[in-house]
Scaffold this active site. Structure first.
Site, PDB file in Angstrom:
ATOM      1  NE  ARG A 118      -2.700   8.368  -9.667  1.00 18.39           N
ATOM      2  CZ  ARG A 118      -3.315   8.078  -8.523  1.00 18.39           C
ATOM      3  NH1 ARG A 118      -2.608   7.706  -7.478  1.00 18.39           N
ATOM      4  NH2 ARG A 118      -4.617   8.154  -8.424  1.00 18.39           N
ATOM      5  CD  GLU A 163      -2.830   1.401   0.448  1.00 25.61           C
ATOM      6  OE1 GLU A 163      -2.426   1.589  -0.708  1.00 25.61           O
ATOM      7  OE2 GLU A 163      -4.028   1.479   0.782  1.00 25.61           O
ATOM      8  CG  ASP A 164      -0.837   4.761  -1.620  1.00 17.58           C
ATOM      9  OD1 ASP A 164      -1.494   4.202  -0.713  1.00 17.58           O
ATOM     10  OD2 ASP A 164      -1.374   5.525  -2.449  1.00 17.58           O
ATOM     11  CG  ASP A 213      -5.047   9.510   6.014  1.00 14.20           C
ATOM     12  OD1 ASP A 213      -4.331  10.148   6.783  1.00 14.20           O
ATOM     13  OD2 ASP A 213      -6.115   9.969   5.554  1.00 14.20           O
ATOM     14  CG  PHE A 256      -3.016  15.468   0.981  1.00 17.59           C
ATOM     15  CD1 PHE A 256      -3.911  14.461   1.324  1.00 17.59           C
ATOM     16  CD2 PHE A 256      -2.684  15.642  -0.356  1.00 17.59           C
ATOM     17  CE1 PHE A 256      -4.469  13.646   0.351  1.00 17.59           C
ATOM     18  CE2 PHE A 256      -3.249  14.831  -1.343  1.00 17.59           C
ATOM     19  CZ  PHE A 256      -4.146  13.839  -0.971  1.00 17.59           C
TER      20      PHE A 256
HETATM   21  P1  IMP Z   1      -7.198   5.619   4.481  1.00 22.44           P
HETATM   22  O1  IMP Z   1      -8.316   4.691   4.184  1.00 22.44           O
HETATM   23  O2  IMP Z   1      -7.688   6.904   5.105  1.00 22.44           O
HETATM   24  O3  IMP Z   1      -6.091   4.993   5.282  1.00 22.44           O
HETATM   25  O4  IMP Z   1      -6.636   6.116   3.114  1.00 22.44           O
HETATM   26  C1  IMP Z   1      -5.795   5.358   2.373  1.00 22.44           C
HETATM   27  C2  IMP Z   1      -5.687   5.870   0.959  1.00 22.44           C
HETATM   28  O5  IMP Z   1      -5.964   7.274   0.849  1.00 22.44           O
HETATM   29  C3  IMP Z   1      -4.277   5.707   0.521  1.00 22.44           C
HETATM   30  O6  IMP Z   1      -4.080   4.439  -0.031  1.00 22.44           O
HETATM   31  C4  IMP Z   1      -4.113   6.825  -0.478  1.00 22.44           C
HETATM   32  O7  IMP Z   1      -4.507   6.385  -1.746  1.00 22.44           O
HETATM   33  C5  IMP Z   1      -5.038   7.916   0.021  1.00 22.44           C
HETATM   34  N1  IMP Z   1      -4.277   8.907   0.821  1.00 22.44           N
HETATM   35  C6  IMP Z   1      -4.229   9.033   2.167  1.00 22.44           C
HETATM   36  N2  IMP Z   1      -3.416  10.027   2.558  1.00 22.44           N
HETATM   37  C7  IMP Z   1      -2.897  10.538   1.419  1.00 22.44           C
HETATM   38  C8  IMP Z   1      -1.949  11.593   1.151  1.00 22.44           C
HETATM   39  O8  IMP Z   1      -1.383  12.270   2.020  1.00 22.44           O
HETATM   40  N3  IMP Z   1      -1.683  11.811  -0.174  1.00 22.44           N
HETATM   41  C9  IMP Z   1      -2.260  11.105  -1.186  1.00 22.44           C
HETATM   42  N4  IMP Z   1      -3.134  10.107  -0.980  1.00 22.44           N
HETATM   43  C10 IMP Z   1      -3.461   9.830   0.312  1.00 22.44           C
HETATM   44 MG    MG Z   2      -4.023   3.909  -2.000  1.00 24.27          MG
END
Ligand code: IMP
Ligand code: MG
Length: 167
Positions: free
Chosen positions: A157, A91-92, A95, A144
């Protein structure tokens, strides 16, 4: 755009993570699940450091619009036949953890032999869902970030570094 993590910091972190992964799996073949779109560049770099037998699958999760999660998670292209496999989710960024929690729950239904997570970046202070991330490149505060696969409304990207958008 301010550089937050440069390409050398990123490649060093990935090499470290790859070493840990290699050590832990000791040549057991693994199935990598790359979470699209954000993880495609990280995944491509990580697997080239692994020097072990890997199968690569992709699935897509979406929940974000702009800089906020919509809270509604959709998964498409779920890989099949994972029963008994050693699965590593790539996973990237983690959050709130909401996306990852959905993916983990869905994958568990297929009864893999093991299920672990490698994330390039984690923002622990933002966590809503408790998810364990086994391999982390960077823990960062609530910012962010974009670049190296990560987007803001599908932009940025392709940056070779990770930057913070200035508004
Ligand atoms: P979560 O479900 O809130 O943990 O969000 C996960 C997904 O939101 C990640 O896989 C990213 O694709 C996107 N995301 C969360 N934070 C960032 C950020 O700082 N920059 C870009 N994408 C983000
Ligand atoms: Mg993602």
């Amino acid at each position: 755009m301010k550089v937050y993590l440069n390409s050398i910091q990123i490649s060093d972190a990935i090499a470290f993570m790859a070493d840990d992964i290699k050590k832990d799996y000791e040549n057991t073949p693994i199935t990598i699940i790359c979470i699209l779109k954000g993880a495609f560049i990280f995944c491509a770099d990580l697997i080239r450091h692994l020097e072990m037998s890997v199968q690569v699958e992709f699935l897509q999760v979406s929940s974000y619009q702009g800089t906020e999660s919509t809270g509604v998670v959709t998964i498409t292209n779920m890989p099949e036949n994972l029963q008994g496999k050693h699965v590593l989710i790539v996973e990237d960024i983690v959050d709130t953890g909401i996306c990852l929690k959905h993916v983990i729950d869905k994958l568990h239904e297929q009864q893999p032999a093991s299920l672990k997570v490698a994330a390039l970046v984690s923002k622990p202070s933002r966590r809503i869902e408790k998810v364990s991330v086994d391999y982390v490149g960077f823990e960062i505060p609530d910012k962010f970030i974009v670049g190296y696969g990560l987007d803001y409304n599908q932009q940025y990207r392709s940056l070779p570094y990770i930057g913070v958008l200035e508004d």
